[in-house]
Design a protein around this motif. Structure first.
Motif, PDB file in Angstrom:
ATOM      1  N   GLY A 111      -4.278   7.226  15.673  1.00 54.32           N
ATOM      2  CA  GLY A 111      -5.586   7.855  15.791  1.00 54.32           C
ATOM      3  C   GLY A 111      -6.329   8.035  14.485  1.00 54.32           C
ATOM      4  N   LEU A 112      -5.927   7.312  13.451  1.00 59.72           N
ATOM      5  CA  LEU A 112      -6.575   7.456  12.150  1.00 59.72           C
ATOM      6  C   LEU A 112      -7.828   6.600  12.058  1.00 59.72           C
ATOM      7  N   GLY A 113      -8.763   7.063  11.253  1.00 52.99           N
ATOM      8  CA  GLY A 113     -10.024   6.368  11.051  1.00 52.99           C
ATOM      9  C   GLY A 113     -10.922   7.207  10.161  1.00 52.99           C
ATOM     10  N   PRO A 114     -12.204   6.879  10.091  1.00 53.63           N
ATOM     11  CA  PRO A 114     -13.136   7.660   9.254  1.00 53.63           C
ATOM     12  C   PRO A 114     -13.082   9.147   9.598  1.00 53.63           C
ATOM     13  N   GLY A 115     -13.046   9.982   8.567  1.00 49.70           N
ATOM     14  CA  GLY A 115     -12.997  11.423   8.777  1.00 49.70           C
ATOM     15  C   GLY A 115     -11.605  11.985   8.934  1.00 49.70           C
ATOM     16  N   LYS A 116     -10.587  11.138   8.956  1.00 53.74           N
ATOM     17  CA  LYS A 116      -9.202  11.592   9.050  1.00 53.74           C
ATOM     18  C   LYS A 116      -8.555  11.497   7.669  1.00 53.74           C
ATOM     19  N   THR A 117      -7.507  12.310   7.454  1.00 47.73           N
ATOM     20  CA  THR A 117      -6.865  12.368   6.137  1.00 47.73           C
ATOM     21  C   THR A 117      -5.429  11.896   6.199  1.00 47.73           C
ATOM     22  N   VAL A 118      -5.074  11.055   5.237  1.00 47.90           N
ATOM     23  CA  VAL A 118      -3.691  10.632   5.015  1.00 47.90           C
ATOM     24  C   VAL A 118      -3.256  11.191   3.669  1.00 47.90           C
ATOM     25  N   ALA A 119      -2.109  11.866   3.641  1.00 49.73           N
ATOM     26  CA  ALA A 119      -1.535  12.373   2.396  1.00 49.73           C
ATOM     27  C   ALA A 119      -0.335  11.521   2.021  1.00 49.73           C
ATOM     28  N   LEU A 120      -0.206  11.217   0.740  1.00 49.90           N
ATOM     29  CA  LEU A 120       0.895  10.403   0.231  1.00 49.90           C
ATOM     30  C   LEU A 120       1.794  11.267  -0.638  1.00 49.90           C
ATOM     31  N   LEU A 121       3.098  11.156  -0.431  1.00 50.85           N
ATOM     32  CA  LEU A 121       4.066  11.909  -1.222  1.00 50.85           C
ATOM     33  C   LEU A 121       5.179  10.965  -1.653  1.00 50.85           C
ATOM     34  N   GLY A 122       5.268  10.721  -2.950  1.00 48.54           N
ATOM     35  CA  GLY A 122       6.339   9.856  -3.431  1.00 48.54           C
ATOM     36  C   GLY A 122       6.052   9.299  -4.798  1.00 48.54           C
ATOM     37  N   GLY A 123       6.965   8.462  -5.264  1.00 52.94           N
ATOM     38  CA  GLY A 123       6.871   7.890  -6.595  1.00 52.94           C
ATOM     39  C   GLY A 123       6.086   6.592  -6.619  1.00 52.94           C
ATOM     40  N   ASN A 124       6.305   5.824  -7.671  1.00 54.89           N
ATOM     41  CA  ASN A 124       5.562   4.580  -7.867  1.00 54.89           C
ATOM     42  C   ASN A 124       6.203   3.438  -7.078  1.00 54.89           C
ATOM     43  N   LEU A 125       5.919   3.419  -5.791  1.00 56.51           N
ATOM     44  CA  LEU A 125       6.477   2.415  -4.890  1.00 56.51           C
ATOM     45  C   LEU A 125       5.398   1.435  -4.446  1.00 56.51           C
ATOM     46  N   PRO A 126       5.733   0.126  -4.343  1.00 56.32           N
ATOM     47  CA  PRO A 126       4.774  -0.837  -3.791  1.00 56.32           C
ATOM     48  C   PRO A 126       4.345  -0.460  -2.379  1.00 56.32           C
ATOM     49  N   GLN A 127       5.293   0.072  -1.596  1.00 53.28           N
ATOM     50  CA  GLN A 127       4.985   0.417  -0.206  1.00 53.28           C
ATOM     51  C   GLN A 127       3.999   1.583  -0.113  1.00 53.28           C
ATOM     52  N   LEU A 128       4.075   2.521  -1.062  1.00 50.86           N
ATOM     53  CA  LEU A 128       3.127   3.633  -1.058  1.00 50.86           C
ATOM     54  C   LEU A 128       1.735   3.137  -1.446  1.00 50.86           C
ATOM     55  N   LEU A 129       1.695   2.168  -2.335  1.00 54.55           N
ATOM     56  CA  LEU A 129       0.430   1.536  -2.707  1.00 54.55           C
ATOM     57  C   LEU A 129      -0.190   0.840  -1.497  1.00 54.55           C
ATOM     58  N   ALA A 130       0.637   0.117  -0.738  1.00 53.33           N
ATOM     59  CA  ALA A 130       0.152  -0.569   0.461  1.00 53.33           C
ATOM     60  C   ALA A 130      -0.365   0.425   1.493  1.00 53.33           C
ATOM     61  N   ALA A 131       0.309   1.573   1.612  1.00 46.99           N
ATOM     62  CA  ALA A 131      -0.131   2.596   2.567  1.00 46.99           C
ATOM     63  C   ALA A 131      -1.515   3.132   2.201  1.00 46.99           C
ATOM     64  N   ARG A 132      -1.775   3.285   0.922  1.00 47.26           N
ATOM     65  CA  ARG A 132      -3.107   3.755   0.506  1.00 47.26           C
ATOM     66  C   ARG A 132      -4.175   2.732   0.881  1.00 47.26           C
ATOM     67  N   TYR A 133      -3.918   1.471   0.593  1.00 43.76           N
ATOM     68  CA  TYR A 133      -4.898   0.441   0.927  1.00 43.76           C
ATOM     69  C   TYR A 133      -5.120   0.368   2.446  1.00 43.76           C
ATOM     70  N   ALA A 134      -4.047   0.519   3.214  1.00 44.19           N
ATOM     71  CA  ALA A 134      -4.167   0.459   4.676  1.00 44.19           C
ATOM     72  C   ALA A 134      -5.012   1.610   5.199  1.00 44.19           C
ATOM     73  N   ALA A 135      -4.770   2.809   4.687  1.00 39.64           N
ATOM     74  CA  ALA A 135      -5.549   3.974   5.119  1.00 39.64           C
ATOM     75  C   ALA A 135      -7.020   3.796   4.771  1.00 39.64           C
ATOM     76  N   HIS A 136      -7.297   3.217   3.612  1.00 37.22           N
ATOM     77  CA  HIS A 136      -8.682   3.029   3.197  1.00 37.22           C
ATOM     78  C   HIS A 136      -9.368   1.896   3.948  1.00 37.22           C
ATOM     79  N   LEU A 137      -8.620   0.906   4.398  1.00 39.88           N
ATOM     80  CA  LEU A 137      -9.220  -0.104   5.272  1.00 39.88           C
ATOM     81  C   LEU A 137      -9.769   0.545   6.539  1.00 39.88           C
ATOM     82  N   LEU A 138      -9.063   1.553   7.032  1.00 41.57           N
ATOM     83  CA  LEU A 138      -9.495   2.253   8.242  1.00 41.57           C
ATOM     84  C   LEU A 138     -10.625   3.242   7.981  1.00 41.57           C
ATOM     85  N   GLY A 139     -10.932   3.488   6.708  1.00 39.62           N
ATOM     86  CA  GLY A 139     -11.977   4.455   6.378  1.00 39.62           C
ATOM     87  C   GLY A 139     -11.483   5.869   6.256  1.00 39.62           C
ATOM     88  N   CYS A 140     -10.148   6.058   6.163  1.00 39.58           N
ATOM     89  CA  CYS A 140      -9.593   7.407   6.012  1.00 39.58           C
ATOM     90  C   CYS A 140      -9.821   7.933   4.604  1.00 39.58           C
TER      91      CYS A 140
END
Length: 519
Positions: free
Chosen positions: A55-84
């Motif tokens: 149910g994520l999209g514009p106006g929704k928030t994703v919080a990231l918790l963790g170190g310098n991981l490639p997968q955490l970087l990918a999660a940020r890009y994915a959330a921003h593709l959705l407009g989160c």
């Protein structure tokens, strides 16, 4: 979208396009993990489809918790593709402080590094976050990577709108209550460096948290077609080894970390000849140490000055780094294209060139405001200008010198002074490596000046010598400074000297507390 209206392309879409253009090149490295551009892009698209099912999209928030991981970087890009909107939590904050942020930004999904799954469980219990996704098997939540593996890697069209909030970046809290700095997708696009031509040879080493400046440098590198090597944290020997092994061309360090790199015995033994750009910034740098870096590493240094609230403000270019002009090395360079800088007094009037005042900034990259704090936003954003809270001056050639945070100006019986002035004098002594100066007000509103000093390993400097140096250079008023020696300054998670912690320590500790007392 109406006929003829151009589709808005977010920074995340720009990065995914770059990853698509060079799918076989190495994009992100962390230890034994090596992601090609195509693999990273596919992971982003798969994660975006998982987020969509939550149910994520514009106006929704994703919080990231963790170190310098490639997968955490990918999660940020994915959330921003959705407009989160995304908030990347500083890992070293207490669980209580993290829970306040997670609740405050109305988090819908918490994405977690499995190594901190235990903390994530406590954080969820405190904050009431409804959904936890982990980047691998863990005792809490569902495995995002397992869910993503079942999704399509086909192109995922971006849904971000330019006016929506993209990032809520919380200040580190070293100067007071943390504030959530809001930037829109349009502002993030303006803050990015759109490469004129691909730069597939660029190899960036990240050794500070992706939650801060290193994250944006990573974005710029991937958008340019380059590669990123991730270390979990700054450790001088590991950094020097990685530069040599991975043939690093770009490196970002805060000045205290640059000093630690120069002081490490491996600095002269490892091959750093591949470095073409060593970016530094985030706090005031000692001209003496910068001159030393130029002589030992080469003419590759470039300084950037900016704020979370403003984005980039000014740059001291590689060409500006002239050891014969220490006053220029003390500056933060000239304002960036599209950035207007004014130095103003307390009444809001521009001051003459060379005089000190508050640094005020106007540009397309200035934040939208502080999250849920309209009064504070109105206080710092006035008539289109951001009042940075930094004290500085512009010289006749347009070079900006940052003197202090306004709240760090020390009030003494003989007047006011800037802590950076005393730090420069102390660090001019051959037996001093680093220093941090701050004031602790007494009941009369006058500051007791404290200096915490890191001597060189073979230094024989003592308190008497430093007081004499300060008195000679700055006047008799400095007879009253309290000097403490330590082996290492405490740093914030972003790599700045932690003056808040130093103040707390010094307020309950008598002077001359010993060589390791403040470490």
């Amino acid at each position: 979208m109406t006929h003829g209206q151009r589709h808005f392309s977010s920074y995340a879409e720009e990065i995914c396009s770059a990853l698509t253009r060079f799918p076989e090149r190495e994009a992100v490295v962390r230890g034994e993990q090596r992601f090609t551009a195509g693999q990273l892009r596919d992971l982003v698209f798969r994660m975006a489809r998982v987020f969509e099912t939550r149910g994520l999209g514009p106006g929704k928030t994703v919080a990231l918790l963790g170190g310098n991981l490639p997968q955490l970087l990918a999660a940020r890009y994915a959330a921003h593709l959705l407009g989160c909107r995304v908030v990347h939590l500083y890992a070293r904050l207490s669980v209580a402080a993290q829970a306040v942020i997670v609740r405050d930004v109305e988090t819908g999904v918490l994405v977690v590094d499995p190594r901190v799954a235990g903390r994530a469980g406590e954080l969820a219990a405190r904050s009431g976050v409804p959904d936890i996704l982990t980047l691998g098997p863990a005792a809490v939540g569902e495995d995002l990577l397992e869910l993503a593996a079942c999704r399509s890697a086909g192109t995922f069209p971006g849904r971000a709108r330019p006016q929506d909030i993209c990032v809520i970046q919380y200040t580190g809290g070293t100067t007071g209550r943390p504030k959530g700095v809001c930037t829109t997708f349009a502002q993030e696009a303006a803050r990015g460096e759109r490469p004129r031509v691909p730069d597939v040879a660029r190899r960036l080493l990240v050794c500070t948290t992706l939650a801060h400046a290193a994250g944006r440098l990573t974005d710029r590198t991937l958008a340019a077609g380059g590669s990123v090597v991730l270390l979990e944290d700054f450790e001088p020997a590991e950094v020097l080894t990685a530069i040599e092994r991975e043939r690093i061309s770009w490196l970002f360090l805060l000045p205290p970390l640059l000093s630690r790199l120069l002081d490490h015995p491996d600095c002269g033994r490892r091959d750093t000849s591949t470095l073409t750009t060593l970016l530094y910034g985030g706090c005031v740098a000692s001209p003496g140490r910068i001159s030393e870096a130029l002589s030992r590493i080469g003419p590759v240094l470039s300084q950037g000055y900016g704020q979370m609230e403003a984005g980039g403000i000014s740059q001291l270019t590689t060409e500006d780094h002239d050891p014969q002009r220490p006053e220029r090395l003390r500056s933060a360079g000239r304002p960036l294209p599209g950035v207007r800088v004014a130095i103003r007094d307390t009444a809001g009037n521009d001051v003459p060139a060379g005089e000190a005042g508050e640094i005020c900034v106007r540009s397309d990259t200035v934040m939208q405001g502080y999250w849920k704090q309209p009064e504070l936003t109105a206080e710092v954003l006035r008539d289109g200008w951001l009042h940075t809270g930094d004290l500085g001056r512009l010289d006749a050639d347009g070079y900006l010198t940052v003197l202090d945070r306004l709240r760090d100006v020390v009030i003494m019986v003989g007047g006011k002074f800037h802590t950076s002035e005393l730090e420069d004098v102390l660090e001019s002594h051959p037996g001093v490596r680093q220093s941090a100066v701050f004031g602790i007000p007494d009941t009369d509103g006058v500051d007791q000046v404290h200096a915490v000093v890191v001597p060189t390993p073979d230094g024989t400097v003592d308190e008497r010598q430093l007081r004499e140096l300060a008195r000679t250079e700055l006047g008799e008023i400095y007879d009253a400074i309290r000097i403490t020696f330590t082996t290492q300054l405490p740093l914030t998670e972003t790599g700045k000297p932690d003056k808040k912690l130093l103040r707390q320590h010094s307020s309950r500790t008598p002077p001359n507390c010993g060589a390791d007392s403040c470490a």
